[in-house]
Design an enzyme around this catalytic site. Structure first.
Site, PDB file in Angstrom:
ATOM      1  N   LYS A 183       0.860  -1.187   0.000  1.00 17.24           N
ATOM      2  CA  LYS A 183       0.000   0.000   0.000  1.00 17.24           C
ATOM      3  C   LYS A 183       0.891   1.229   0.000  1.00 17.24           C
ATOM      4  O   LYS A 183       1.687   1.437   0.924  1.00 17.24           O
ATOM      5  CB  LYS A 183      -0.899  -0.026   1.229  1.00 17.24           C
ATOM      6  CG  LYS A 183      -1.794   1.205   1.337  1.00 17.24           C
ATOM      7  CD  LYS A 183      -2.799   1.073   2.462  1.00 17.24           C
ATOM      8  CE  LYS A 183      -3.585   2.362   2.634  1.00 17.24           C
ATOM      9  NZ  LYS A 183      -4.577   2.274   3.695  1.00 17.24           N
ATOM     10  N   LYS A 236      -2.157  -1.562  -3.915  1.00 17.75           N
ATOM     11  CA  LYS A 236      -3.030  -0.377  -3.853  1.00 17.75           C
ATOM     12  C   LYS A 236      -2.213   0.896  -3.928  1.00 17.75           C
ATOM     13  O   LYS A 236      -1.221   0.988  -3.202  1.00 17.75           O
ATOM     14  CB  LYS A 236      -3.788  -0.449  -2.534  1.00 17.75           C
ATOM     15  CG  LYS A 236      -4.677   0.721  -2.250  1.00 17.75           C
ATOM     16  CD  LYS A 236      -5.251   0.597  -0.877  1.00 17.75           C
ATOM     17  CE  LYS A 236      -5.952   1.894  -0.527  1.00 17.75           C
ATOM     18  NZ  LYS A 236      -6.290   1.983   0.847  1.00 17.75           N
TER      19      LYS A 236
HETATM   20  C1  PBG Z   1      -7.469   3.247   5.559  1.00 21.57           C
HETATM   21  C2  PBG Z   1      -7.735   3.157   4.112  1.00 21.57           C
HETATM   22  C3  PBG Z   1      -7.552   4.136   3.128  1.00 21.57           C
HETATM   23  C4  PBG Z   1      -8.063   3.580   1.943  1.00 21.57           C
HETATM   24  C5  PBG Z   1      -8.509   2.300   2.233  1.00 21.57           C
HETATM   25  N1  PBG Z   1      -8.281   2.048   3.575  1.00 21.57           N
HETATM   26  C6  PBG Z   1      -7.074   5.519   3.204  1.00 21.57           C
HETATM   27  C7  PBG Z   1      -5.694   5.845   3.595  1.00 21.57           C
HETATM   28  O1  PBG Z   1      -4.835   4.989   3.784  1.00 21.57           O
HETATM   29  O2  PBG Z   1      -5.493   7.032   3.779  1.00 21.57           O
HETATM   30  C8  PBG Z   1      -8.143   4.294   0.631  1.00 21.57           C
HETATM   31  C9  PBG Z   1      -9.145   3.766  -0.308  1.00 21.57           C
HETATM   32  C10 PBG Z   1      -9.475   4.667  -1.436  1.00 21.57           C
HETATM   33  O3  PBG Z   1      -8.866   5.728  -1.650  1.00 21.57           O
HETATM   34  O4  PBG Z   1     -10.409   4.328  -2.159  1.00 21.57           O
HETATM   35  N2  PBG Z   1      -6.189   3.042   5.963  1.00 21.57           N
END
Ligand code: PBG
Length: 321
Positions: A183, A236
């Site tokens: 991520k 992601k």
């Molecule tokens: C929480 C999380 C996030 C997303 C999914 N889980 C946001 C972040 O890490 O700031 C983002 C999903 C999206 O942008 O569609 N940690």
């Protein structure tokens, strides 16, 4: 002929639709920046899930927006928290839907970080190890409420092992973990943070999310998570990270999921509203490209649109265009 030699296929079975759930009743709030997406109270989510099922999608992922937040994100692991409540209600009404709970603290902490923070000298920092216990508690309480799978998105080191242990020690050794393993610290999450009211109040997420200049590091993150017990791993965002998806698919034998995030959704909606691109074609091309790069599973806010298109045109006929 094109159909005969087509290399990439897509099915509604491979799609996961994310939803934002709020407390209360009668709530269906449009999300700014994500036209067509809403924050739902559970009663309002029910008809939406009927329509999702009608499209052929049967897996959803839930994000909770609690009424109140605190330093330790306690609403995340509250038995009666918003996600726990939603999980119980949906499980009861739609036993055949695969229920995935996003496991993180950022929607529940007053500071908006994915772990808890501590003060050291003049600095505020994320307390990685102290966060693990709370994340594990969150996962167990989600499983208790009816989650079929948990999806930790916090990026703390060691959380997959901690969650696996906690699930195994309770009665949830059968609950799989879909880990947000690679991520990245990404500007593409902007609309999500508005939707989930989870923008960090200070600093950023770079001490726990990955640098988008790195690719080999993603493989290390994925390998660690698999080692700790991840059953499915997520890359992601998706669109700007097809190389990472491809490498992950080549290197590991667990299913690879790609999360096409909020900013990707907004980008397409914005481009389409300018009238210069065909939205349906763009959604479709993007989904197929992500699958082509090696994603076995696609998490996308366009799940319903994609599934409807598959349905309407008798599976893959539309690709013959
Ligand atoms: C929480 C999380 C996030 C997303 C999914 N889980 C946001 C972040 O890490 O700031 C983002 C999903 C999206 O942008 O569609 N940690």
């Amino acid at each position: 002929m094109r159909k005969l030699i087509r290399e990439t296929r897509l099915s509604p079975d491979q799609l996961i639709m994310p939803y934002f759930v709020k407390e209360g009743r009668g709530v269906k709030e449009p999300i700014q920046g994500m036209p067509g997406q809403f924050r739902y109270s559970v009663d309002q989510l029910i008809p939406e899930l009927e329509s999702l099922q009608g499209s052929g999608v049967s897996a959803i992922m839930l994000f909770g927006i609690p009424e109140s937040k605190d330093e330790r994100g306690s609403a995340a692991y509250d038995r009666n928290g918003v996600v726990q409540y939603a999980l119980r209600a949906i499980k009861d009404k739609f036993p055949e839907i695969l229920l995935i709970a996003d496991t993180c603290l950022c929607e529940y902490t007053s500071h908006g970080h994915c772990g808890i923070v501590r003060h050291r000298r003049d600095e505020i920092e994320i307390d990685n190890d102290a966060s693990l216990e709370l994340l594990a508690k969150t996962a167990v309480s989600q499983a208790e409420a009816g989650a079929d799978m948990v999806a930790p998105s916090d990026m703390m080191d060691g959380r997959i092992g901690a969650i696996r242990n906690a699930l195994d020690r309770t009665e949830f050794s059968h609950i799989p973990i879909m880990s947000y393993a690679a991520k990245y610290a990404s500007a593409f999450y902007g609309p999500f943070r508005d939707a989930a009211e989870s923008r960090p109040q200070f600093g950023d997420r770079k001490s726990y999310q990955m640098d988008f200049a790195n690719s080999r590091e993603a493989l290390r993150e994925i390998a660690l998570d698999i080692d700790e017990g991840a059953d499915i791993v997520i890359v992601k965002p998706a669109l700007a990270y097809l190389d990472i998806i491809q490498m992950a698919h080549a290197q590991f034998d667990v299913p690879i999921a790609a999360y096409s995030v909020s900013g990707e959704y907004s980008m397409i909606r914005a481009a389409a509203s300018s009238g210069s691109v065909n939205e349906e074609d763009l959604i479709w091309e993007m989904a197929v490209a992500i699958r082509r790069s090696g994603a076995d599973i696609l998490i996308t806010y366009f799940a319903k649109e994609i599934a409807r298109k598959l349905q309407a045109s008798g599976s893959l006929k539309q690709l013959a265009k």
